[in-house]
Design an enzyme around this catalytic site. Structure first.
Site, PDB file in Angstrom:
ATOM      1  N   PRO A 171       0.793  -1.219   0.000  1.00  0.00           N
ATOM      2  CA  PRO A 171       0.000   0.000   0.000  1.00  0.00           C
ATOM      3  C   PRO A 171       0.831   1.278   0.000  1.00  0.00           C
ATOM      4  CG  PRO A 171      -0.135  -1.084   2.137  1.00  0.00           C
ATOM      5  CD  PRO A 171       0.561  -2.025   1.202  1.00  0.00           C
ATOM      6  N   ASN A 172       0.349   2.224  -0.784  1.00  0.00           N
ATOM      7  CA  ASN A 172       0.882   3.580  -0.924  1.00  0.00           C
ATOM      8  C   ASN A 172       2.218   3.650  -1.661  1.00  0.00           C
ATOM      9  OD1 ASN A 172      -1.317   4.848   0.468  1.00  0.00           O
ATOM     10  ND2 ASN A 172      -0.464   4.007   2.357  1.00  0.00           N
ATOM     11  N   ARG A 215       4.730  10.955  -2.597  1.00  0.00           N
ATOM     12  CA  ARG A 215       4.440  10.852  -1.161  1.00  0.00           C
ATOM     13  C   ARG A 215       5.713  11.022  -0.334  1.00  0.00           C
ATOM     14  NH1 ARG A 215       4.031   5.419   1.907  1.00  0.00           N
ATOM     15  NH2 ARG A 215       3.515   6.129   3.986  1.00  0.00           N
ATOM     16  N   TYR A 246      10.980   8.983   1.209  1.00  0.00           N
ATOM     17  CA  TYR A 246      10.968   7.956   0.164  1.00  0.00           C
ATOM     18  C   TYR A 246      11.667   8.366  -1.131  1.00  0.00           C
ATOM     19  CZ  TYR A 246       7.530   5.915   3.286  1.00  0.00           C
ATOM     20  OH  TYR A 246       6.909   5.400   4.386  1.00  0.00           O
ATOM     21  N   ASN A 297       8.122  -5.491  -0.443  1.00  0.00           N
ATOM     22  CA  ASN A 297       7.965  -4.297   0.375  1.00  0.00           C
ATOM     23  C   ASN A 297       6.473  -4.202   0.653  1.00  0.00           C
ATOM     24  OD1 ASN A 297       7.701  -1.784   1.553  1.00  0.00           O
ATOM     25  ND2 ASN A 297       9.173  -0.807   0.187  1.00  0.00           N
ATOM     26  N   ALA A 326       2.957  -0.652   5.060  1.00  0.00           N
ATOM     27  CA  ALA A 326       2.404  -0.681   6.416  1.00  0.00           C
ATOM     28  C   ALA A 326       1.927  -2.073   6.828  1.00  0.00           C
ATOM     29  CB  ALA A 326       1.260   0.319   6.531  1.00  0.00           C
ATOM     30  N   GLU A 381      12.410  -9.285   2.678  1.00  0.00           N
ATOM     31  CA  GLU A 381      11.634  -8.112   3.102  1.00  0.00           C
ATOM     32  C   GLU A 381      12.472  -6.868   2.839  1.00  0.00           C
ATOM     33  OE1 GLU A 381      10.119  -6.147   7.290  1.00  0.00           O
ATOM     34  OE2 GLU A 381      10.360  -8.323   7.200  1.00  0.00           O
ATOM     35  N   HIS A 414      12.577  -2.443   2.742  1.00  0.00           N
ATOM     36  CA  HIS A 414      12.018  -1.124   3.068  1.00  0.00           C
ATOM     37  C   HIS A 414      12.938  -0.063   2.503  1.00  0.00           C
ATOM     38  CE1 HIS A 414       9.105  -2.957   5.708  1.00  0.00           C
ATOM     39  NE2 HIS A 414      10.086  -3.724   6.156  1.00  0.00           N
ATOM     40  N   ARG A 464      12.325   5.476  12.516  1.00  0.00           N
ATOM     41  CA  ARG A 464      11.020   6.120  12.367  1.00  0.00           C
ATOM     42  C   ARG A 464      10.142   5.847  13.588  1.00  0.00           C
ATOM     43  NH1 ARG A 464       8.694   5.165   6.683  1.00  0.00           N
ATOM     44  NH2 ARG A 464       7.384   6.875   7.412  1.00  0.00           N
TER      45      ARG A 464
END
Length: 149
Positions: A9-10, A17, A22, A79, A82, A103, A105, A112
């Site tokens: 998502p996103n 964004r 990012y 990735n 969330a 995984e 990111h 964060r």
């Protein structure tokens, strides 16, 4: 070698964004560079904002050792955005795969918010790479290539 890169998502909003976190590039602008750098690797890309669609795609990949969708998958670079911090369902799906899942990111999630420090997916994955921007995907691909030889 055939690899699935899946974004959650996103991540369709990369480049727009929160560019301070990012970056300014979309994944769609990065992917051709990755494909050019690794011409002997077939890289399939999939993005969804919907958890169930991501699970369906991973199940479509199947065991990764069986012929599905025109070929054998040697790994997945994921990735999950969330969903990393919330999804037991994705964890269970990853554990059902026989091929390695890395995984990834873009940001260093440990720098964060506190809620981003825990991953439900990490225990099911072969490895985790975070904090190197879009280059995190290349590093994950390098890991899959090295471990497949």
């Amino acid at each position: 070698m055939k690899i699935l890169i899946m974004n959650g998502p996103n991540l369709n909003l990369l480049g727009v964004r929160e560019p301070g976190i990012y970056g300014n590039s979309s994944f769609e602008s990065y992917l051709p560079k990755l494909r050019e750098r690794y011409p002997n690797v077939e890289i399939e890309y999939y993005q969804s904002n919907i958890e169930g669609e991501m699970i369906n795609k991973l199940q479509e990949v199947g065991t990764c050792l069986a012929e599905n969708n025109g070929g054998i998958y040697d790994g997945v670079i994921l990735n999950a955005g969330a969903y990393t911090h919330t999804s037991v369902a994705l964890h269970d799906c990853i554990r059902s795969l026989e091929c390695p899942v890395i995984e990834v990111h873009i940001s260093n999630v440990h720098q964060r918010e506190e809620f981003r420090h825990h991953s439900f997916l990490s225990p099911a994955c072969k490895g985790v790479i975070c904090g190197f921007g879009l280059d995190s995907y290349r590093l994950a691909l390098e890991g899959l290539i090295e471990n497949n030889q």
